[in-house]
Motif scaffolding. Structure first.
Motif, PDB file in Angstrom:
ATOM      1  N   GLU A 122      -7.017  -7.315   4.234  1.00 33.36           N
ATOM      2  CA  GLU A 122      -5.913  -6.576   3.615  1.00 33.36           C
ATOM      3  C   GLU A 122      -6.024  -5.068   3.880  1.00 33.36           C
ATOM      4  O   GLU A 122      -5.005  -4.385   4.083  1.00 33.36           O
ATOM      5  CB  GLU A 122      -5.891  -6.847   2.110  1.00 33.36           C
ATOM      6  CG  GLU A 122      -5.583  -8.298   1.735  1.00 33.36           C
ATOM      7  CD  GLU A 122      -5.802  -8.583   0.259  1.00 33.36           C
ATOM      8  OE1 GLU A 122      -5.635  -7.644  -0.553  1.00 33.36           O
ATOM      9  OE2 GLU A 122      -6.169  -9.732  -0.098  1.00 33.36           O
ATOM     10  N   SER A 123      -7.246  -4.553   3.888  1.00 30.48           N
ATOM     11  CA  SER A 123      -7.419  -3.108   4.083  1.00 30.48           C
ATOM     12  C   SER A 123      -7.378  -2.691   5.554  1.00 30.48           C
ATOM     13  O   SER A 123      -6.988  -1.557   5.874  1.00 30.48           O
ATOM     14  CB  SER A 123      -8.743  -2.658   3.459  1.00 30.48           C
ATOM     15  OG  SER A 123      -9.837  -3.305   4.085  1.00 30.48           O
ATOM     16  N   SER A 124      -7.757  -3.586   6.448  1.00 33.83           N
ATOM     17  CA  SER A 124      -7.808  -3.221   7.868  1.00 33.83           C
ATOM     18  C   SER A 124      -6.604  -3.711   8.665  1.00 33.83           C
ATOM     19  O   SER A 124      -6.416  -3.297   9.816  1.00 33.83           O
ATOM     20  CB  SER A 124      -9.093  -3.770   8.503  1.00 33.83           C
ATOM     21  OG  SER A 124      -9.134  -5.180   8.417  1.00 33.83           O
ATOM     22  N   CYS A 125      -5.800  -4.585   8.084  1.00 31.96           N
ATOM     23  CA  CYS A 125      -4.626  -5.132   8.794  1.00 31.96           C
ATOM     24  C   CYS A 125      -3.374  -4.899   7.930  1.00 31.96           C
ATOM     25  O   CYS A 125      -2.641  -5.860   7.614  1.00 31.96           O
ATOM     26  CB  CYS A 125      -4.812  -6.606   9.088  1.00 31.96           C
ATOM     27  SG  CYS A 125      -6.327  -7.004   9.987  1.00 31.96           S
ATOM     28  N   VAL A 126      -3.147  -3.662   7.600  1.00 31.34           N
ATOM     29  CA  VAL A 126      -2.055  -3.316   6.681  1.00 31.34           C
ATOM     30  C   VAL A 126      -0.702  -3.733   7.247  1.00 31.34           C
ATOM     31  O   VAL A 126       0.185  -4.207   6.504  1.00 31.34           O
ATOM     32  CB  VAL A 126      -2.072  -1.804   6.381  1.00 31.34           C
ATOM     33  CG1 VAL A 126      -0.916  -1.435   5.450  1.00 31.34           C
ATOM     34  CG2 VAL A 126      -3.398  -1.404   5.758  1.00 31.34           C
ATOM     35  N   ASP A 127      -0.498  -3.590   8.537  1.00 28.17           N
ATOM     36  CA  ASP A 127       0.796  -3.882   9.141  1.00 28.17           C
ATOM     37  C   ASP A 127       0.925  -5.329   9.623  1.00 28.17           C
ATOM     38  O   ASP A 127       1.971  -5.693  10.189  1.00 28.17           O
ATOM     39  CB  ASP A 127       1.031  -2.938  10.328  1.00 28.17           C
ATOM     40  CG  ASP A 127       1.100  -1.487   9.890  1.00 28.17           C
ATOM     41  OD1 ASP A 127       1.550  -1.241   8.748  1.00 28.17           O
ATOM     42  OD2 ASP A 127       0.683  -0.613  10.674  1.00 28.17           O
ATOM     43  N   VAL A 133      -2.367 -13.608   2.908  1.00 30.54           N
ATOM     44  CA  VAL A 133      -3.806 -13.484   2.661  1.00 30.54           C
ATOM     45  C   VAL A 133      -4.056 -13.006   1.232  1.00 30.54           C
ATOM     46  O   VAL A 133      -4.942 -13.516   0.534  1.00 30.54           O
ATOM     47  CB  VAL A 133      -4.439 -12.523   3.687  1.00 30.54           C
ATOM     48  CG1 VAL A 133      -5.888 -12.211   3.307  1.00 30.54           C
ATOM     49  CG2 VAL A 133      -4.377 -13.111   5.088  1.00 30.54           C
ATOM     50  N   GLU A 134      -3.273 -12.051   0.793  1.00 33.02           N
ATOM     51  CA  GLU A 134      -3.424 -11.545  -0.571  1.00 33.02           C
ATOM     52  C   GLU A 134      -3.163 -12.651  -1.596  1.00 33.02           C
ATOM     53  O   GLU A 134      -3.889 -12.786  -2.589  1.00 33.02           O
ATOM     54  CB  GLU A 134      -2.477 -10.376  -0.798  1.00 33.02           C
ATOM     55  CG  GLU A 134      -2.609  -9.739  -2.168  1.00 33.02           C
ATOM     56  CD  GLU A 134      -1.650  -8.575  -2.369  1.00 33.02           C
ATOM     57  OE1 GLU A 134      -1.697  -7.955  -3.452  1.00 33.02           O
ATOM     58  OE2 GLU A 134      -0.838  -8.292  -1.453  1.00 33.02           O
ATOM     59  N   GLN A 135      -2.124 -13.439  -1.342  1.00 31.49           N
ATOM     60  CA  GLN A 135      -1.806 -14.537  -2.264  1.00 31.49           C
ATOM     61  C   GLN A 135      -2.923 -15.587  -2.265  1.00 31.49           C
ATOM     62  O   GLN A 135      -3.278 -16.127  -3.316  1.00 31.49           O
ATOM     63  CB  GLN A 135      -0.477 -15.175  -1.857  1.00 31.49           C
ATOM     64  CG  GLN A 135      -0.018 -16.266  -2.811  1.00 31.49           C
ATOM     65  CD  GLN A 135       1.342 -16.836  -2.406  1.00 31.49           C
ATOM     66  OE1 GLN A 135       1.935 -16.399  -1.410  1.00 31.49           O
ATOM     67  NE2 GLN A 135       1.818 -17.791  -3.169  1.00 31.49           N
ATOM     68  N   LEU A 136      -3.486 -15.865  -1.104  1.00 35.02           N
ATOM     69  CA  LEU A 136      -4.587 -16.827  -1.014  1.00 35.02           C
ATOM     70  C   LEU A 136      -5.811 -16.315  -1.770  1.00 35.02           C
ATOM     71  O   LEU A 136      -6.478 -17.076  -2.487  1.00 35.02           O
ATOM     72  CB  LEU A 136      -4.945 -17.084   0.453  1.00 35.02           C
ATOM     73  CG  LEU A 136      -6.075 -18.076   0.730  1.00 35.02           C
ATOM     74  CD1 LEU A 136      -5.759 -19.450   0.151  1.00 35.02           C
ATOM     75  CD2 LEU A 136      -6.337 -18.169   2.237  1.00 35.02           C
ATOM     76  N   ARG A 137      -6.095 -15.032  -1.629  1.00 39.86           N
ATOM     77  CA  ARG A 137      -7.221 -14.446  -2.358  1.00 39.86           C
ATOM     78  C   ARG A 137      -7.037 -14.564  -3.861  1.00 39.86           C
ATOM     79  O   ARG A 137      -7.975 -14.917  -4.605  1.00 39.86           O
ATOM     80  CB  ARG A 137      -7.391 -12.977  -1.958  1.00 39.86           C
ATOM     81  CG  ARG A 137      -8.439 -12.247  -2.801  1.00 39.86           C
ATOM     82  CD  ARG A 137      -8.578 -10.796  -2.389  1.00 39.86           C
ATOM     83  NE  ARG A 137      -7.323 -10.049  -2.481  1.00 39.86           N
ATOM     84  CZ  ARG A 137      -6.837  -9.528  -3.593  1.00 39.86           C
ATOM     85  NH1 ARG A 137      -7.466  -9.712  -4.767  1.00 39.86           N
ATOM     86  NH2 ARG A 137      -5.710  -8.828  -3.600  1.00 39.86           N
TER      87      ARG A 137
END
Length: 301
Positions: A278-283, A290-294
């Motif tokens: 999330e922090s390294s692949c912002v775009d 990925v955020e929802q999976l986390r």
């Protein structure tokens, strides 16, 4: 020659007297058959001593047999009683009552013989109830696993009660649903059609061409994962991120690591990798998934 009548009528010596005494015995008549019958009877073997000896042998044999057949009394062997709870080193557990245990970390072997129901609290999320069964329970930072060796157990979670029988395994929490968009695909490389694909990829990871080396490391991880070598796959992807932290394939490498860790139920490590994505692949268009999976991993019961 002396007169034989003197031996009978006037015996003068001990020998004469023996002869005189023998002469007084009246002779018996020969039995029917004459001397042949007498000789035949004289030659007949005497069996009485043999019969007596045989009887004595039989009696002795019977006595020996009776002694051998007599049952010997040996003290009964006492069976070793298996402990009801066997804890591995480092296990954190305790007994809250006679019929209730609590396991917060580590592994316990439970051997329940009695008919009274035993309850094992595996953290606050899982309660195991059983009687007359054997099972293995383990609690880690990533959840609870149960394997039933004999009998059956009832597992109570927030979603209900499930019966686990001999030879079955139960894990908690369940794996989250993984969006298909996050599943990595293969990338064409010169090793794809080689019979020694693994050796080819390993050789190319040391290529001086950065892109070729990055692609080879990514494909090497996928191949090792497919072959069941989970640690080998994770090591290949870690090597890729160490060498090419912002390379062309670093988003794919991070996603591959994330899914591999989830399948391994290493949720803490998976959460860390998801945050790094999330922090390294912002775009990246897959960032929201990925955020929802986390969050689904962190909210797992």
């Amino acid at each position: 020659m002396s007169d034989p009548r003197r031996l009978i009528e006037a015996p003068s010596t001990p020998a004469d007297r023996v002869v005189a005494r023998a002469a007084e015995v009246r002779p018996n008549a020969l039995p029917a058959g004459g001397w042949a019958a007498v000789m035949k009877r004289a030659s007949r073997p005497r069996v009485l001593p043999l019969i007596a000896l045989s009887a004595a042998s039989i009696a002795a044999g019977i006595g020996i047999s009776m002694m051998a057949a007599r049952p010997t009394t040996t003290p009964p062997t006492q069976q070793r009683r298996i402990p009801e709870v066997q804890a591995e080193a480092g296990a954190a557990w305790g007994r809250t009552s006679d019929d209730e245990l609590r396991l917060t970390k580590g592994r316990l072997q439970i051997n329940r013989e009695g008919s009274t129901r035993l309850t094992l609290l595996a953290t606050d999320d899982v309660a195991i109830q059983t009687s007359r069964s054997r099972f293995l329970a383990e609690v880690t930072d990533d959840g609870v696993s149960i394997f039933v060796q004999d009998g059956e157990v009832q597992v109570r979670t927030r979603t209900g009660v499930k019966t686990i029988k001999t030879g079955e395994k139960f894990v908690w929490p369940p794996l989250p649903e993984i969006p298909s968009q996050l599943v990595a695909g293969t990338i064409d490389s010169e090793c794809m059609d080689r019979s020694d694909q693994l050796g080819c990829l390993e050789a190319l990871t040391g290529s001086s061409d950065a892109l070729e080396a990055e692609v080879s490391l990514f494909e090497l991880g996928l191949l090792r994962s497919k072959q069941g070598d989970r640690e080998g796959a994770l090591n290949a992807w870690r090597d890729s991120l160490n060498r090419f932290p912002e390379g062309s394939l670093h988003p794919e490498v991070r996603l591959a690591m994330l899914l591999e860790l989830i399948r391994a139920r290493r949720f803490h490590d998976a959460t860390r990798v998801a945050r790094e994505f999330e922090s390294s692949c912002v775009d990246d268009p897959r960032r929201a998934q990925v955020e929802q999976l986390r969050k689904s991993i962190q909210a797992a019961p």
